[in-house]
Design a protein around this motif. Sequence first.
Motif, short mmCIF file in Angstrom:
data_model
loop_
_atom_site.label_atom_id
_atom_site.label_comp_id
_atom_site.label_asym_id
_atom_site.label_seq_id
_atom_site.Cartn_x
_atom_site.Cartn_y
_atom_site.Cartn_z
N LYS A 91 0.85 -1.19 0.00
CA LYS A 91 0.00 0.00 0.00
C LYS A 91 0.89 1.23 0.00
O LYS A 91 1.81 1.34 0.81
CB LYS A 91 -0.89 -0.01 1.25
N GLN A 92 0.64 2.17 -0.91
CA GLN A 92 1.43 3.41 -1.01
C GLN A 92 0.73 4.52 -0.24
O GLN A 92 -0.47 4.77 -0.44
CB GLN A 92 1.64 3.79 -2.47
N ILE A 93 1.48 5.18 0.65
CA ILE A 93 0.88 6.19 1.53
C ILE A 93 1.68 7.49 1.44
O ILE A 93 2.91 7.49 1.62
CB ILE A 93 0.86 5.69 2.99
N PRO A 94 1.03 8.64 1.18
CA PRO A 94 1.72 9.94 1.18
C PRO A 94 2.12 10.31 2.62
O PRO A 94 1.32 10.15 3.54
CB PRO A 94 0.67 10.91 0.62
N VAL A 95 3.32 10.82 2.80
CA VAL A 95 3.78 11.20 4.13
C VAL A 95 4.54 12.52 4.07
O VAL A 95 5.06 12.92 3.03
CB VAL A 95 4.70 10.12 4.75
N THR A 147 12.46 12.42 9.70
CA THR A 147 11.66 11.36 10.29
C THR A 147 10.20 11.53 9.89
O THR A 147 9.79 12.59 9.41
CB THR A 147 11.75 11.39 11.84
N ILE A 148 9.42 10.47 10.10
CA ILE A 148 8.00 10.53 9.77
C ILE A 148 7.14 10.44 11.04
O ILE A 148 5.92 10.27 10.95
CB ILE A 148 7.59 9.43 8.77
N GLY A 149 7.78 10.50 12.22
CA GLY A 149 7.03 10.57 13.48
C GLY A 149 6.41 9.26 13.91
O GLY A 149 5.26 9.24 14.36
N VAL A 150 7.15 8.17 13.74
CA VAL A 150 6.65 6.87 14.19
C VAL A 150 7.70 6.19 15.07
O VAL A 150 8.89 6.49 14.99
CB VAL A 150 6.32 5.94 12.99
N GLY A 151 7.22 5.29 15.94
CA GLY A 151 8.13 4.49 16.76
C GLY A 151 8.50 3.22 16.02
O GLY A 151 7.70 2.68 15.23
N LEU A 152 9.70 2.73 16.26
CA LEU A 152 10.16 1.51 15.59
C LEU A 152 9.64 0.29 16.33
O LEU A 152 9.79 0.17 17.54
CB LEU A 152 11.69 1.48 15.54
N GLY A 153 9.00 -0.61 15.61
CA GLY A 153 8.50 -1.85 16.20
C GLY A 153 9.42 -3.01 15.86
O GLY A 153 10.21 -2.94 14.90
N TYR A 154 9.35 -4.06 16.67
CA TYR A 154 10.20 -5.23 16.44
C TYR A 154 9.34 -6.46 16.21
O TYR A 154 8.30 -6.63 16.84
CB TYR A 154 11.12 -5.45 17.64
N LEU A 155 9.79 -7.30 15.32
CA LEU A 155 9.09 -8.54 15.03
C LEU A 155 9.92 -9.71 15.55
O LEU A 155 11.15 -9.68 15.49
CB LEU A 155 8.90 -8.70 13.52
N PRO A 156 9.28 -10.76 16.06
CA PRO A 156 10.04 -11.95 16.47
C PRO A 156 10.68 -12.61 15.25
O PRO A 156 10.22 -12.43 14.12
CB PRO A 156 8.98 -12.85 17.11
N PHE A 157 11.74 -13.36 15.50
CA PHE A 157 12.47 -13.99 14.40
C PHE A 157 11.59 -14.94 13.59
O PHE A 157 11.79 -15.12 12.39
CB PHE A 157 13.69 -14.74 14.92
#
Length: 448
Positions: free
Chosen positions: A281-285, A292-302
Amino acid sequence: MEILIKASQFILSLSLLIVLHELGHFIPAKLFKTRVEKFYLFFDYKFSLFKKKIGETVYGIGWIPLGGYVKIAGMIDESMDTEQMKLPAQPWEFRSKPAWQRLIIMLGGVIVNFVLGWLIYVFLMFAYGEKFLPNENVKDGIWAQDQLAIDLGLQTGDKILSVDGNKVEKFGQLPLEFINGNSYSIERNGEVIEKVIPVDFISKIVDRGKEAGNFIMPRYPFTIGQVSKDSPNINSGLQAKDIVVAVGETPIKYYDEAKEKLSIYKGQETTVTVNRNGKLKQIPVKISEEGTIGVGLGYLPFTDLEKLGYYNLAEKNYSFAEAIPAGTQKAWSTLTNYIKQLKKIFNPSTGAYKGLGGFISIGSIFPSEWSAESFWNITAFLSIMLGFMNLLPIPALDGGHVLFTLWEMITGKKPSDKFLEYAQVAGFILLLTLLIFANGNDIFKLFK
């Protein structure tokens, strides 16, 4: 509640290890017809929480949770019963037994600890197997996002080949290998580079405390954890768990690449392409002046990263016969790594002594939620640690008694009771000093 769960696991594990350790002394003492006067979990200065005499032995639970003991007749131990030693030796006393029998009695506790740790690891390998990220599968190198990694001389994209000349199989082992190691080799842009680990590296980790975390990490995709309330893109359509796969028209794979590409559009507008549940999905930012785009970095399990094609995990399941060598290797590596850490602690220039911890540190390694696998893994580690610590040639520890017994067997001369009394007191003072220092470190860290 979290503290209660951790504390309960710690007390359960510690109690199990103490009882089995003392049983390691108790059984050979009984086999050699040596009288055991007391068998205690924890220390009972002045009074006991519970005690009951069965036969010639008083079994009990003390109120000071600093360990446990068996009081063997005719032996100078932590009870410091010097009055008994003034009387003529009796055939049921420890001092009347041949040196080889006394040696076996004193080694019984540490042998039980080592065997217990080994057995737990064997059964863990059989029951759970192993699932890990092989170091060689980190094809695009590490993510040097932490200052500790930078202090080591690492850069994003480096492939870690070995530590102290030894190839590291599991990526998750790398932080411990760097803590214990002295040098390492990496591949950077096709070139193999040798580097030295700074002597004070452990000191920097200790100073960082919990913030040190995992200072060596694989490269991660740009996964959105949350959109900040004051973000210029709060209403853009970005959602938690979106994975940014392109900035503008430029495809990206990892967060560090996204950071670089976003900086090109500082103060401007562009689009980002996200992977949302397998659909693009393409989103204008809007890009801030800081890039920066004002978001926190999330982590995914391996496991999720594996499904997305970032990393291939290795899974090993063992039959019981296969679990024996696998558990043996795990127990041996646990012991050797612990010895390496002790060497660092006794080298003041490393600053590792600042990380020496007491009961709070040990209790904190237990998880905040019950996990049988984690509990037994930690218990196996503590069992091996307890066995090695008790084997150190310090009076008041099993190793001190073993040292004096070996001296007698080699020279034919038995140390005098008076010498053993003084040595016991000196050893007790040394251990008490270490205990105060370690637990003082814990308290200092809490206030810090």
